[in-house]
Write a protein that holds these residues in place. Structure first.
Motif, PDB file in Angstrom:
ATOM      1  N   ASN A  96     -11.812 -15.416   1.366  1.00 15.69           N
ATOM      2  CA  ASN A  96     -11.348 -16.004   2.618  1.00 15.69           C
ATOM      3  C   ASN A  96     -11.402 -15.063   3.824  1.00 15.69           C
ATOM      4  N   LEU A  97     -11.260 -13.735   3.608  1.00 10.31           N
ATOM      5  CA  LEU A  97     -11.169 -12.837   4.753  1.00 10.31           C
ATOM      6  C   LEU A  97     -12.253 -11.754   4.744  1.00 10.31           C
ATOM      7  N   GLY A  98     -12.550 -11.185   3.627  1.00 11.91           N
ATOM      8  CA  GLY A  98     -13.688 -10.290   3.527  1.00 11.91           C
ATOM      9  C   GLY A  98     -13.403  -8.833   3.830  1.00 11.91           C
ATOM     10  N   SER A  99     -14.495  -8.017   3.746  1.00  5.39           N
ATOM     11  CA  SER A  99     -14.384  -6.564   3.809  1.00  5.39           C
ATOM     12  C   SER A  99     -14.002  -6.050   5.180  1.00  5.39           C
ATOM     13  N   ALA A 100     -14.439  -6.737   6.232  1.00  2.00           N
ATOM     14  CA  ALA A 100     -14.162  -6.229   7.574  1.00  2.00           C
ATOM     15  C   ALA A 100     -12.659  -6.200   7.841  1.00  2.00           C
ATOM     16  N   VAL A 101     -11.971  -7.272   7.464  1.00  2.12           N
ATOM     17  CA  VAL A 101     -10.509  -7.309   7.655  1.00  2.12           C
ATOM     18  C   VAL A 101      -9.845  -6.270   6.761  1.00  2.12           C
ATOM     19  N   LEU A 102     -10.376  -6.098   5.556  1.00  2.00           N
ATOM     20  CA  LEU A 102      -9.816  -5.099   4.643  1.00  2.00           C
ATOM     21  C   LEU A 102      -9.927  -3.696   5.229  1.00  2.00           C
ATOM     22  N   ASP A 103     -11.088  -3.398   5.873  1.00  6.95           N
ATOM     23  CA  ASP A 103     -11.246  -2.066   6.477  1.00  6.95           C
ATOM     24  C   ASP A 103     -10.179  -1.806   7.523  1.00  6.95           C
ATOM     25  N   GLY A 104      -9.828  -2.853   8.286  1.00  4.37           N
ATOM     26  CA  GLY A 104      -8.778  -2.683   9.295  1.00  4.37           C
ATOM     27  C   GLY A 104      -7.419  -2.406   8.668  1.00  4.37           C
TER      28      GLY A 104
END
Length: 794
Positions: A96-104
């Motif tokens: 649902n959210l992916g790696s980019a949000v995780l990096d933040g």
């Protein structure tokens, strides 16, 4: 060839690989990931937790659990849910959210980490801060000039308290003293020598605290003795390691032993020891111990118990847990195996019957007994093939014994021996430590050369470096004219008198020696060091203390120097009824059963109904060892049978001696209900046995509110009504019908039956005048618990 970065097949595995790079922070990152999922409405927290529970139950069935409620412990179920929760978090976030949000989120968590700073402000919570951050911040405060440090002292105190609670003790009285004397450097050194997790335990805590107190150089503490006091090179195995050891070796089922009947505990203990010896330590612990041994080299080690209960609640546990010497003279793997076995034996000793009973008697049975280990390099020096200290022993800041009215109790008392200090703290055969009253160190209990020779130390405990073992040897098999400190510990035996050794030139190979320690006790430098140390410790602890120690004697011109090494320090148990006792001058002679006049403590025991009496002369004539052993067991049964009555024990020589010739073999478990333990020393061929003064056995008596009364007969002092004790009706058959066949040797006198229902025995002990009396008195009697001991709360 396609030149693209490797990546996983699914987004969920991408997330998993990303989080695997943060093995510690991943928990905090996943918390933020779930918060983001809930905030964005992707799934509610309630629905998410329902899914976690359902998938966890599915996993139970998949793993073959038919009845999860009985097959899986709550802790395993919670761990199962935690893992499913993490998997679900990764899956929802990837889809649902992916790696980019995780990096933040990862960047956010990384920037929230506390980091080292030179700021004087405390910008983090010490309670949850990493070790190194606490040490660095504390060192910043300690480096400040005094005026600036005063402004941040509250921050420094907070950091010290957190460190002390984490690795030393969470007992508030201990913390109150420790935070004032420990430096951050002291605490860092403890941390650097800590193996495994948890605290260092009570014995280790008492040792390091006593050392730090005696390192204080402030004028308010008195003379500076910091350079004259040290501690052995020490390492610590944390108190959590015993949990890991027992869990890994399936030994945790023994933890309910403490709730079993005492007979079962005794029966099971040998099997428990063997089970511990078969256990294996984790590889990280073994590797750290291997490194420790490489650092120690071939110096002997002692492995000592250091439980969290020991020395920390105002109960000393003196001698309850075991310590083991490791001579350390074999090949590296042999030394490692011996060290591991010693640690296992200490762990097993937490379940020994005397320790469990002691905890029961003092209301500590429900506490979880976590055992840390104190590993110490043995203090001493090599002499030929043997290794031992020159002087060792136990010191008391308050003298419990006054063999002369001149002696001041507040100046302290020593039990000193040559060699390892085991002979000073344990009850040993055919041997006597030197008893030293620090107020009058040359004033001995004995006054003649014959008595001094009789009551001298004749055996020495050593480590035999050639045979790689602990040994007990006769003094004359070890001590030679070339011993460097001979003049401090020995006198020349001239038959009718003992002559001090003033120099090596006056000693020949034909001379015989008696260990008197006379030249040591004449040196005010030594006496002042011991008095100062004990007084300072008592003042700081605010209660009397006892200290196990060794002494290094440094021969230098023109006067020797002494260095005191603290092996352990603990608050000294005291009685609540040690107020002055006055013996009435008008006791009718016909009512007096006994009088004693040497080494009398202060105290009283009144309204005694039963006397358990083992006739010393009949006991000495018993030919069968089995009968002597059985007498000790009968006394244990009487201890239980009369637990609601007032009774005293009277018998030959050393109660509790391992040598059946010297006294009845009993343990603390056999006698803890008695009010007075009378040790009758009958002179035989000019000799009488040593009693229990100052040993671990003596400490048991004090802590249990039991008076230890010595009675020396046959030397012209004291009196004893043999006719009463031998001819009064014997109640043993009535109390224990199954033991009636040993009535010839063990006499139970019921005062109410023998002398009248309103008659009882009173025992008054006047330590100030060194006099005790036991006499019959009439009155209205009922059971009283006023003889309980008063214990320190430190």
């Amino acid at each position: 060839m396609i030149n693209t970065p490797l990546r996983s097949v699914t987004p969920t595995i991408d997330i998993y690989i990303k989080l695997a790079q943060y093995p510690i922070l991943c928990d905090m990152i996943r918390v933020r990931m779930r918060e983001e999922l809930f905030r964005r409405g992707i799934i509610s927290q309630e629905d998410f937790e329902k899914e976690v529970k359902n998938k966890a139950m599915e996993s139970q069935r998949r793993e073959g659990l038919q009845d999860p409620y009985s097959q899986e412990e709550a802790s395993i179920w919670n761990k199962r849910k935690e893992r499913v929760r993490d998997f679900q978090t990764d899956a929802y976030f990837a889809n649902n959210l992916g790696s980019a949000v995780l990096d933040g989120i990862v960047d956010e968590v990384l920037h929230s980490q506390p980091s080292p700073t030179d700021s004087v402000q405390l910008t983090f919570n010490p309670e949850i801060a990493p070790w190194e951050l606490l040490f660095r911040q504390g060192e910043i405060y300690e480096r400040m000039p005094p005026p600036e440090r005063e402004k941040t002292n509250h921050h420094l105190q907070e950091i010290k308290v957190v460190l002390i609670k984490r690795m030393i003790s969470d007992q508030l009285p201990f913390i109150g003293v420790a935070k004032k004397v420990f430096t951050i450097g002291d605490l860092r050194r403890i941390y650097e020598r800590l193996i495994g997790l948890g605290k260092i335990g009570g014995k280790a805590a008492g040792m390091v605290l006593a050392w730090r107190i005696l390192q204080q150089q402030d004028a308010e503490f008195g003379p500076d003795i910091s350079k004259l006091v040290g501690i052995p090179d020490s390492y610590f195995i944390g108190s959590e390691a015993i949990y890991d050891f027992r869990l890994a070796n399936k030994l945790d089922n023994y933890m309910n032993q403490k709730y079993r009947p005492l007979d079962e505990i005794r029966e099971d203990y040998p099997r428990i020891v063997e089970a511990h010896l078969q256990g294996r330590f984790s590889e990280p612990i073994v590797e750290q111990l291997r490194l420790l041994l490489a650092n120690i080299g071939n110096d002997p080690l002692i492995v000592r118990s250091s439980s969290l209960l020991e020395d920390n609640f105002g109960f000393s546990f003196a001698g309850k847990y075991h310590s083991y010497f490791c001579p350390n003279q074999g090949a590296p793997e042999e030394n490692l195996a011996a060290l591991l076995e010693a640690i296992k034996r200490v762990y097993a000793s937490t379940l020994n019957p005397d320790a469990i009973l002691y905890r029961q008697q003092h209301g500590l049975i429900d506490y979880d007994e976590r055992m840390a280990i104190l590993l110490q390099r043995v203090r001493g020096k090599q002499y030929g093939r043997y290794f031992m200290p020159t002087v060792a022993g136990v010191a008391f800041s308050r003298n419990p014994f006054r063999w002369n009215p001149k002696i001041r109790r507040q100046d302290g008392f020593l039990r000193a021996v040559w060699g390892l200090g085991t002979r000073a703290v344990d009850r040993v055969e055919h041997d006597f430590p030197r008893m030293i009253a620090l107020s009058h160190p040359q004033l001995r209990p004995e006054t003649t050369a014959k008595a001094m020779r009789q009551y001298a130390q004749w055996y020495v405990d050593v480590i035999d470096l050639e045979e790689n073992t602990f040994k007990t040897l006769h003094v004359r098999d070890v001590l030679r004219t070339d011993y460097p400190e001979l003049r401090f510990i020995a006198s020349l035996d001239k038959g009718d008198y003992l002559q001090e050794i003033m120099g090596a030139g006056m000693v020949t190979s034909q001379d015989q020696f008696v260990l008197t320690f006379n030249n040591l006790t004449k040196d005010q430098k030594f006496i002042k060091l011991m008095r100062t140390a004990l007084h300072r410790l008592e003042t700081t602890y605010m209660v009397p203390v006892d200290v196990e120690f060794t002494i290094d004697i440094v021969n230098q011109y023109p006067y020797p120097e002494y260095k005191l090494h603290i092996l352990q320090c603990r608050p000294l148990s005291q009685r609540s009824d040690e107020s002055a006792v006055v013996i009435p001058p008008d006791i009718p002679q016909e009512d007096i059963l006994f009088k004693s006049y040497e080494l009398i403590p202060d105290g009283r025991a009144e309204g005694i109904r039963y006397i358990i009496f083992v006739d010393p002369e009949k006991y000495a004539a018993i030919p069968d060892t089995a009968i002597k052993l059985e007498l000790g067991r009968i006394i244990g049964r009487l201890n239980k049978r009369l637990e609601d009555e007032q009774f005293v024990l009277m018998g030959p020589g050393r109660w509790g001696s391992a040598n059946l010739e010297l006294g009845v073999r009993v343990t603390y478990a056999d006698i803890f209900n008695t009010k007075v333990l009378v040790e009758i020393a009958v002179m035989k061929n000019g000799h009488s046995p040593e009693l229990s003064y100052g040993t671990h056995f003596f400490q048991d008596l004090v802590e249990s509110g039991i008076h230890s009364l010595p009675m020396r007969l046959g030397n012209g002092k004291g009196c004893f009504d043999w006719d009463f004790f031998r001819n009064a009706p014997n109640a043993l058959a009535h109390l224990l019908p199954g033991d009636a066949h040993l009535s010839d040797y063990l006499h139970v006198i019921d005062i109410a039956t023998t002398s009248g229902p309103d008659r009882r025995l009173n025992i008054l002990m006047d330590g100030a005048n060194d006099e005790a009396v036991g006499y019959l008195v009439a009155g209205e009697w009922q059971r009283s618990d006023n003889n309980e001991g008063q214990l320190s709360t430190f």
